[in-house]
Design a protein around this motif. Structure first.
Motif, PDB file in Angstrom:
ATOM      1  N   LEU A 263      15.101 -43.552   2.129  1.00  0.00           N
ATOM      2  CA  LEU A 263      14.136 -42.490   2.405  1.00  0.00           C
ATOM      3  C   LEU A 263      14.509 -41.719   3.661  1.00  0.00           C
ATOM      4  N   LEU A 264      14.881 -42.418   4.731  1.00  0.00           N
ATOM      5  CA  LEU A 264      15.234 -41.736   5.973  1.00  0.00           C
ATOM      6  C   LEU A 264      16.481 -40.869   5.799  1.00  0.00           C
ATOM      7  N   ALA A 265      17.452 -41.351   5.027  1.00  0.00           N
ATOM      8  CA  ALA A 265      18.652 -40.549   4.758  1.00  0.00           C
ATOM      9  C   ALA A 265      18.299 -39.303   3.957  1.00  0.00           C
ATOM     10  N   PHE A 266      17.397 -39.443   2.988  1.00  0.00           N
ATOM     11  CA  PHE A 266      16.963 -38.288   2.195  1.00  0.00           C
ATOM     12  C   PHE A 266      16.236 -37.271   3.065  1.00  0.00           C
ATOM     13  N   LEU A 267      15.362 -37.750   3.951  1.00  0.00           N
ATOM     14  CA  LEU A 267      14.635 -36.836   4.843  1.00  0.00           C
ATOM     15  C   LEU A 267      15.599 -36.095   5.767  1.00  0.00           C
ATOM     16  N   GLN A 268      16.582 -36.812   6.292  1.00  0.00           N
ATOM     17  CA  GLN A 268      17.548 -36.177   7.186  1.00  0.00           C
ATOM     18  C   GLN A 268      18.405 -35.160   6.432  1.00  0.00           C
ATOM     19  N   GLN A 269      18.810 -35.519   5.223  1.00  0.00           N
ATOM     20  CA  GLN A 269      19.642 -34.619   4.418  1.00  0.00           C
ATOM     21  C   GLN A 269      18.924 -33.313   4.103  1.00  0.00           C
ATOM     22  N   ASN A 270      17.613 -33.387   3.899  1.00  0.00           N
ATOM     23  CA  ASN A 270      16.826 -32.205   3.558  1.00  0.00           C
ATOM     24  C   ASN A 270      16.117 -31.595   4.764  1.00  0.00           C
ATOM     25  N   LYS A 271      16.457 -32.074   5.961  1.00  0.00           N
ATOM     26  CA  LYS A 271      15.897 -31.551   7.213  1.00  0.00           C
ATOM     27  C   LYS A 271      14.373 -31.612   7.243  1.00  0.00           C
ATOM     28  N   ILE A 272      13.838 -32.735   6.750  1.00  0.00           N
ATOM     29  CA  ILE A 272      12.397 -32.990   6.789  1.00  0.00           C
ATOM     30  C   ILE A 272      12.157 -33.945   7.949  1.00  0.00           C
ATOM     31  N   LYS A 273      11.284 -33.548   8.856  1.00  0.00           N
ATOM     32  CA  LYS A 273      11.036 -34.373  10.035  1.00  0.00           C
ATOM     33  C   LYS A 273       9.809 -35.244   9.802  1.00  0.00           C
ATOM     34  N   ALA A 274      10.001 -36.549   9.936  1.00  0.00           N
ATOM     35  CA  ALA A 274       8.887 -37.493   9.852  1.00  0.00           C
ATOM     36  C   ALA A 274       8.323 -37.651  11.255  1.00  0.00           C
ATOM     37  N   THR A 275       7.045 -37.424  11.397  1.00  0.00           N
ATOM     38  CA  THR A 275       6.473 -37.465  12.739  1.00  0.00           C
ATOM     39  C   THR A 275       6.106 -38.870  13.174  1.00  0.00           C
ATOM     40  N   GLN A 276       5.778 -39.743  12.220  1.00  0.00           N
ATOM     41  CA  GLN A 276       5.368 -41.092  12.614  1.00  0.00           C
ATOM     42  C   GLN A 276       5.787 -42.094  11.550  1.00  0.00           C
ATOM     43  N   LEU A 277       6.062 -43.309  12.006  1.00  0.00           N
ATOM     44  CA  LEU A 277       6.271 -44.448  11.131  1.00  0.00           C
ATOM     45  C   LEU A 277       5.119 -45.398  11.385  1.00  0.00           C
ATOM     46  N   LEU A 278       4.395 -45.742  10.344  1.00  0.00           N
ATOM     47  CA  LEU A 278       3.241 -46.617  10.506  1.00  0.00           C
ATOM     48  C   LEU A 278       3.614 -48.057  10.198  1.00  0.00           C
ATOM     49  N   MET A 279       2.899 -48.968  10.842  1.00  0.00           N
ATOM     50  CA  MET A 279       3.025 -50.392  10.556  1.00  0.00           C
ATOM     51  C   MET A 279       1.640 -50.943  10.318  1.00  0.00           C
ATOM     52  N   GLU A 280       1.570 -51.962   9.471  1.00  0.00           N
ATOM     53  CA  GLU A 280       0.279 -52.587   9.223  1.00  0.00           C
ATOM     54  C   GLU A 280      -0.148 -53.412  10.436  1.00  0.00           C
TER      55      GLU A 280
END
Length: 139
Positions: free
Chosen positions: A119-136
């Motif tokens: 998922l992170l590689a796909f986001l980087q490839q498409n220049k989509i910035k994830a603002t947060q990573l959540l944890m339970e």
């Protein structure tokens, strides 16, 4: 001063030739550079724990992506998606429809690291910035 039989000083004849010594030094240096092992350093960090309610109060309607531990592994906006290809298409459609919305990733603790990296590689490839990573939150 030493004079040769022709009357010319022999200082140049008495100096040692350092060319072979320099050759050996460079060969040893190249050998050491090629055989030296580089130690990768990393830091042990504890990631902050957050709960989903606090995020929804601070962010205005984010695009939520979830990675689960069991099939189907992918969910977008709370809707599970069966395949990776369908998930990619749905995520791109959602991001293009709302480019101003932040992307928030929530992964199950028992989920696959491979799925997270995919998922992170796909986001980087498409220049989509994830603002947060959540944890339970631990219970």
């Amino acid at each position: 001063m030493i004079r040769t039989h022709q009357g010319v000083t022999g200082d140049d004849d008495l100096k040692p030739d350092l060319t072979p010594l320099l050759d050996i030094i460079f060969i040893v240096m190249v050998f050491l550079l090629l055989t030296a092992s580089v130690k990768l350093q990393s830091l042990d960090v504890e990631l902050p724990q957050t709960d989903t309610q606090a995020l929804q109060e601070t962010q205005a309607d984010p695009i939520t992506v979830n990675i689960t531990a069991t099939e189907p592994y992918w969910a977008l906006q709370g809707i599970q998606i069966d395949s990776w290809d369908a998930f990619k298409a749905a995520l791109l459609k959602e991001v293009k429809a709302s480019p101003h919305k932040p992307v928030v990733i929530g992964a199950d603790r028992a989920g696959s690291v491979e799925n997270m990296l995919k998922l992170l590689a796909f986001l980087q490839q498409n220049k989509i910035k994830a603002t947060q990573l959540l944890m339970e939150e631990d219970k």
